[in-house]
Design an enzyme around this catalytic site. Structure first.
Site, PDB file in Angstrom:
ATOM      1  N   GLY A 129      29.393  12.670  -9.297  1.00  7.61           N
ATOM      2  CA  GLY A 129      28.267  13.563  -8.958  1.00  7.61           C
ATOM      3  C   GLY A 129      28.629  14.993  -9.327  1.00  7.61           C
ATOM      4  NE  ARG A 187      26.695  17.245 -16.516  1.00 10.96           N
ATOM      5  CZ  ARG A 187      26.211  16.747 -17.632  1.00 10.96           C
ATOM      6  NH1 ARG A 187      24.927  16.523 -17.766  1.00 10.96           N
ATOM      7  NH2 ARG A 187      27.022  16.461 -18.636  1.00 10.96           N
ATOM      8  N   GLY A 188      26.026  17.769  -9.398  1.00 14.71           N
ATOM      9  CA  GLY A 188      25.173  17.973  -8.224  1.00 14.71           C
ATOM     10  C   GLY A 188      25.607  19.200  -7.433  1.00 14.71           C
ATOM     11  CB  ALA A 208      34.303  12.493   5.663  1.00 10.91           C
ATOM     12  CG  ASN A 261      29.168  17.298   8.570  1.00 12.84           C
ATOM     13  OD1 ASN A 261      29.815  18.192   8.026  1.00 12.84           O
ATOM     14  ND2 ASN A 261      27.930  17.474   9.007  1.00 12.84           N
ATOM     15  CG  PHE A 262      33.922  16.435   3.838  1.00 15.07           C
ATOM     16  CD1 PHE A 262      35.161  15.819   3.947  1.00 15.07           C
ATOM     17  CD2 PHE A 262      32.981  15.864   3.001  1.00 15.07           C
ATOM     18  CE1 PHE A 262      35.459  14.666   3.249  1.00 15.07           C
ATOM     19  CE2 PHE A 262      33.261  14.710   2.285  1.00 15.07           C
ATOM     20  CZ  PHE A 262      34.506  14.111   2.417  1.00 15.07           C
ATOM     21  CG  HIS A 286      20.423  17.631   6.461  1.00 13.34           C
ATOM     22  ND1 HIS A 286      20.472  17.017   7.694  1.00 13.34           N
ATOM     23  CD2 HIS A 286      21.711  17.837   6.086  1.00 13.34           C
ATOM     24  CE1 HIS A 286      21.746  16.862   8.043  1.00 13.34           C
ATOM     25  NE2 HIS A 286      22.521  17.353   7.090  1.00 13.34           N
ATOM     26  CE  LYS A 296      20.655  13.961   4.695  1.00 14.93           C
ATOM     27  NZ  LYS A 296      21.736  13.534   3.792  1.00 14.93           N
ATOM     28  N   GLY A 316      23.703  11.050   7.390  1.00 15.63           N
ATOM     29  CA  GLY A 316      24.917  10.275   7.684  1.00 15.63           C
ATOM     30  C   GLY A 316      25.588  10.773   8.950  1.00 15.63           C
ATOM     31  CB  THR A 317      26.104  14.177  10.327  1.00 17.24           C
ATOM     32  OG1 THR A 317      26.678  14.606   9.099  1.00 17.24           O
ATOM     33  CG2 THR A 317      26.854  14.797  11.490  1.00 17.24           C
TER      34      THR A 317
HETATM   35  N1  NAP Z   1      29.800  14.548   3.871  1.00 17.40           N
HETATM   36  C1  NAP Z   1      29.360  15.806   3.827  1.00 17.40           C
HETATM   37  O1  NAP Z   1      29.945  16.704   4.449  1.00 17.40           O
HETATM   38  C2  NAP Z   1      28.142  16.131   3.001  1.00 17.40           C
HETATM   39  C3  NAP Z   1      27.722  17.462   2.868  1.00 17.40           C
HETATM   40  C4  NAP Z   1      26.613  17.713   2.059  1.00 17.40           C
HETATM   41  C5  NAP Z   1      25.962  16.681   1.406  1.00 17.40           C
HETATM   42  N2  NAP Z   1      26.397  15.403   1.579  1.00 17.40           N
HETATM   43  C6  NAP Z   1      25.807  14.268   0.873  1.00 17.40           C
HETATM   44  O2  NAP Z   1      26.353  14.271  -0.449  1.00 17.40           O
HETATM   45  C7  NAP Z   1      25.415  13.646  -1.347  1.00 17.40           C
HETATM   46  C8  NAP Z   1      25.171  14.567  -2.532  1.00 17.40           C
HETATM   47  O3  NAP Z   1      24.537  15.750  -2.078  1.00 17.40           O
HETATM   48  P1  NAP Z   1      24.065  16.882  -3.092  1.00 17.40           P
HETATM   49  O4  NAP Z   1      23.360  17.900  -2.287  1.00 17.40           O
HETATM   50  O5  NAP Z   1      25.197  17.295  -3.947  1.00 17.40           O
HETATM   51  O6  NAP Z   1      23.007  16.054  -3.970  1.00 17.40           O
HETATM   52  P2  NAP Z   1      22.606  16.303  -5.483  1.00 17.40           P
HETATM   53  O7  NAP Z   1      22.567  17.756  -5.775  1.00 17.40           O
HETATM   54  O8  NAP Z   1      21.374  15.492  -5.725  1.00 17.40           O
HETATM   55  O9  NAP Z   1      23.832  15.689  -6.324  1.00 17.40           O
HETATM   56  C9  NAP Z   1      24.083  14.318  -6.482  1.00 17.40           C
HETATM   57  C10 NAP Z   1      24.568  14.124  -7.898  1.00 17.40           C
HETATM   58  O10 NAP Z   1      25.007  12.778  -8.048  1.00 17.40           O
HETATM   59  C11 NAP Z   1      24.537  12.311  -9.305  1.00 17.40           C
HETATM   60  N3  NAP Z   1      24.490  10.860  -9.345  1.00 17.40           N
HETATM   61  C12 NAP Z   1      23.628  10.022  -8.712  1.00 17.40           C
HETATM   62  N4  NAP Z   1      23.917   8.753  -9.012  1.00 17.40           N
HETATM   63  C13 NAP Z   1      24.971   8.772  -9.853  1.00 17.40           C
HETATM   64  C14 NAP Z   1      25.716   7.764 -10.517  1.00 17.40           C
HETATM   65  N5  NAP Z   1      25.408   6.475 -10.391  1.00 17.40           N
HETATM   66  N6  NAP Z   1      26.732   8.142 -11.320  1.00 17.40           N
HETATM   67  C15 NAP Z   1      27.052   9.447 -11.479  1.00 17.40           C
HETATM   68  N7  NAP Z   1      26.363  10.463 -10.881  1.00 17.40           N
HETATM   69  C16 NAP Z   1      25.333  10.117 -10.064  1.00 17.40           C
HETATM   70  C17 NAP Z   1      23.184  12.961  -9.444  1.00 17.40           C
HETATM   71  O11 NAP Z   1      22.737  12.905 -10.773  1.00 17.40           O
HETATM   72  P3  NAP Z   1      21.128  12.958 -11.089  1.00 17.40           P
HETATM   73  O12 NAP Z   1      20.742  14.372 -10.800  1.00 17.40           O
HETATM   74  O13 NAP Z   1      21.067  12.543 -12.515  1.00 17.40           O
HETATM   75  O14 NAP Z   1      20.480  11.981 -10.155  1.00 17.40           O
HETATM   76  C18 NAP Z   1      23.488  14.364  -8.946  1.00 17.40           C
HETATM   77  O15 NAP Z   1      24.010  15.183  -9.962  1.00 17.40           O
HETATM   78  C19 NAP Z   1      24.158  13.354  -0.511  1.00 17.40           C
HETATM   79  O16 NAP Z   1      24.195  12.021  -0.069  1.00 17.40           O
HETATM   80  C20 NAP Z   1      24.300  14.305   0.675  1.00 17.40           C
HETATM   81  O17 NAP Z   1      23.611  13.846   1.811  1.00 17.40           O
HETATM   82  C21 NAP Z   1      27.480  15.128   2.360  1.00 17.40           C
END
Ligand code: NAP
Length: 260
Positions: free
Chosen positions: A12, A14-15, A116, A118-119, A146, A150, A156-157
């Site tokens: 991910g 580029r996200g 995790a 939530n980190f 959020h 989203k 998840g938290t």
């Molecule tokens: N644990 C924590 O503390 C925490 C904190 C914040 C967020 N999160 C979670 O983290 C996740 C990502 O959040 P985000 O805000 O970064 O979302 P985001 O901006 O949408 O980024 C997700 C990235 O993953 C890519 N992706 C999706 N499927 C893929 C695959 N099969 N192979 C490779 N890349 C893939 C997407 O590409 P495309 O744009 O092409 O779809 C996008 O670039 C979410 O589930 C969010 O709820 C967790």
């Protein structure tokens, strides 16, 4: 880079979380950003791949931080474990059976994994303090908020908190949580979803990063334990703790708390 640096890949890449993580890895000591997994690679930089096997072959990561989307995240994590690469998973959307599948893959292979929800250190403490309160209050509701974009709900938290609070009461042999009934509900969903006897309410608004409040009710009193992430930087200390712990990890770690 030194001999001791941990080689870390990011799925991910580029996200929003992926780019923040790569920047944090690049400025942290003892870790090296080795390469990224993206959905479709238009990159010629040589560090981004749209195929996990090619990423692993070229970047040779020891740890793979995953911030993609569910269910792709689960496939990526299971394949990484089979290839001997330890996942640090931040992606939300996992249910209890999915988490058990990760745990089983770790025990089968001896390759560790950190999951995790939530980190943010404050969010981990919010869950810990809430677990303590769960032994003293019979009624609780969770409100999470959020960003509008989203992809999943509840967060998840919120799901991890509900699981944790319910298991805390079960471990203490206390009655499960009870929900005050509402005789007349004028709009579907007004009382939120129900998980383990806990009301869970998901708000989605532009401008928000991450917020959760766990509200307990007792006789004549309420206790509210709340946490806010104002920016994605709030998650990076926890990501780095997990990455450093993951390098030699041989089992499954559910939540950051064990690593703090
Ligand atoms: N644990 C924590 O503390 C925490 C904190 C914040 C967020 N999160 C979670 O983290 C996740 C990502 O959040 P985000 O805000 O970064 O979302 P985001 O901006 O949408 O980024 C997700 C990235 O993953 C890519 N992706 C999706 N499927 C893929 C695959 N099969 N192979 C490779 N890349 C893939 C997407 O590409 P495309 O744009 O092409 O779809 C996008 O670039 C979410 O589930 C969010 O709820 C967790």
């Amino acid at each position: 880079m030194t001999q001791a640096d941990i080689r870390v890949a990011v799925a991910g890449a580029r996200g929003k979380m992926g780019t923040t993580t790569i920047a944090a890895l690049r400025s942290a000591k003892g870790v090296t950003y080795a390469g990224g997994l993206v959905r479709f690679s238009a990159s010629t930089s040589g560090v981004e791949f749209d195929d996990l096997r090619r990423l692993i072959a070229h970047a040779r990561p020891q740890v793979l931080v995953d911030f993609t989307h569910f269910p792709a995240s689960k496939d990526i994590a299971l394949a990484a474990i089979d290839a001997g690469v330890r996942p640090v998973i931040g992606t939300s959307g996992y249910g209890a059976p999915d988490i058990e599948a990760l745990r089983a893959a770790c025990s089968r292979t001896g390759v560790g994994c950190v999951f995790a929800p939530n980190f943010a250190i404050g969010a981990v403490l919010m869950m810990k303090f809430s677990a303590e309160a769960a032994r003293h209050f019979h009624h609780v509701e969770i409100v999470e908020m959020h960003e509008a974009g989203k992809k999943d709900a509840p967060s998840g938290t919120a799901m991890a908190t509900a699981r944790r609070l319910a298991s805390e009461r079960a471990a203490a042999k206390l009655a499960p949580f009870g929900r005050a009934p509402t005789a007349l509900v004028r709009a579907d969903g007004a009382r939120g979803a129900e998980m383990d006897g806990i009301g869970v309410h998901s708000l989605r608004l532009p401008g928000v990063v991450s917020h959760q409040e766990v509200a307990f009710g007792g006789d004549g009193e309420t206790l509210r334990i709340a946490h806010d992430s104002a920016s994605r930087a709030s998650f990076m200390a926890g990501v780095l703790i997990a990455v450093r712990a993951a390098r030699d990890l041989k089992d499954f770690v559910d939540g950051l708390e064990r690593l703090l």
